[in-house]
Design an enzyme around this catalytic site. Structure first.
Site, PDB file in Angstrom:
ATOM      1  CG  ASP A  23       4.046  -9.822   2.894  1.00 32.15           C
ATOM      2  OD1 ASP A  23       2.752  -9.638   2.696  1.00 32.15           O
ATOM      3  OD2 ASP A  23       4.593  -9.354   3.779  1.00 32.15           O
ATOM      4  CG  LEU A  24       1.760  -3.447   2.193  1.00 29.70           C
ATOM      5  CD1 LEU A  24       2.678  -2.658   1.324  1.00 29.70           C
ATOM      6  CD2 LEU A  24       0.393  -3.118   1.852  1.00 29.70           C
TER       7      LEU A  24
END
Length: 231
Positions: A23-24
């Site tokens: 995920d960012l």
């Protein structure tokens, strides 16, 4: 529809090691300043009261359209799409840069890229995610970046990646919110939760990830252990 992933050349085929999917927001970098400012920009432009940082921080992670539906108490698709568009107008020029890397993540990503193919799967639009990664000189370490769009959930994004053959059932999802872990488990994938983002231990524990870690250094160890088990 979700943005299609961009393939990047790699000397290590996906078949040799499990793909590590990050995920960012809240996992690689802290986007709070940009998200808060852009969300309040959109709310104000549409005649809604702005919200304080603590309130908006609770919504970092899930898709923008769902967050705006909650904040304005409306699921009118025209209104929600307009709010998202206004948010993105500012995000494209200022918000994406109001972002900081978590300490230790550069070292983690560089070390893992020596042994595993890395990817990003984020609810953020793909071009924005790539702009952020490029700003931190991290984009070359990822084989592809997959981004979301209005109405697309992360479960659907991972499902599409599996269907397209970009990942297989050995892939490991890394994220800071329950939506990351739920998406992984809905697709039969293993997941690791991280505690330096916006989900706490209670939230992550409810989704029974393979492990929950409190530091980037511990993440490296957890990934290597889980990847070896999967192999």
């Amino acid at each position: 529809m979700a943005n299609m992933p961009i393939s990047r050349s790699s000397s290590k085929p996906f078949t040799q090691q499990p793909v590590i999917i990050f995920d960012l927001d809240g996992t690689i970098s802290d986007p709070k300043v940009g998200i808060v400012r852009c969300m309040n920009h959109a709310l104000k432009a549409h005649g809604y009261p702005t919200r304080d940082e603590a309130e908006i921080s609770r919504y970092i992670g899930p898709p923008l359209d769902l967050t705006f539906q909650t904040l304005v108490k409306s699921d009118d698709p025209v209104l929600v799409a307009s709010l998202v568009a206004t948010y993105r107008d500012r995000y494209a020029t200022e918000g994406y840069a109001e972002n900081t890397l978590y300490d230790g993540m550069v070292e983690v990503i560089k070390a893992l890229a020596e042994h595993y193919p890395l990817a990003v799967c984020t609810s953020k639009r793909r071009d924005f995610a790539e702009m952020i990664l490029a700003r931190f000189d991290l984009l070359p370490y990822f084989q592809f970046v997959n981004g979301g769009e209005i109405g697309v959930q992360k479960t659907q994004q991972l499902s599409a990646l599996l269907h397209q053959g970009d990942i297989d059932a050995r892939a490991i999802m890394i994220g800071d919110r329950n939506v990351d872990l739920i998406a992984a488990h809905n697709n039969g994938l293993r997941a690791i939760g991280v505690l330096w983002g916006y989900g706490d231990e209670a939230e992550l524990s409810q989704e029974n990830p393979a492990e929950i870690v409190g530091s980037p250094e511990a993440l490296t160890t957890a990934i290597r252990k889980l990847a070896a088990y999967i192999e």
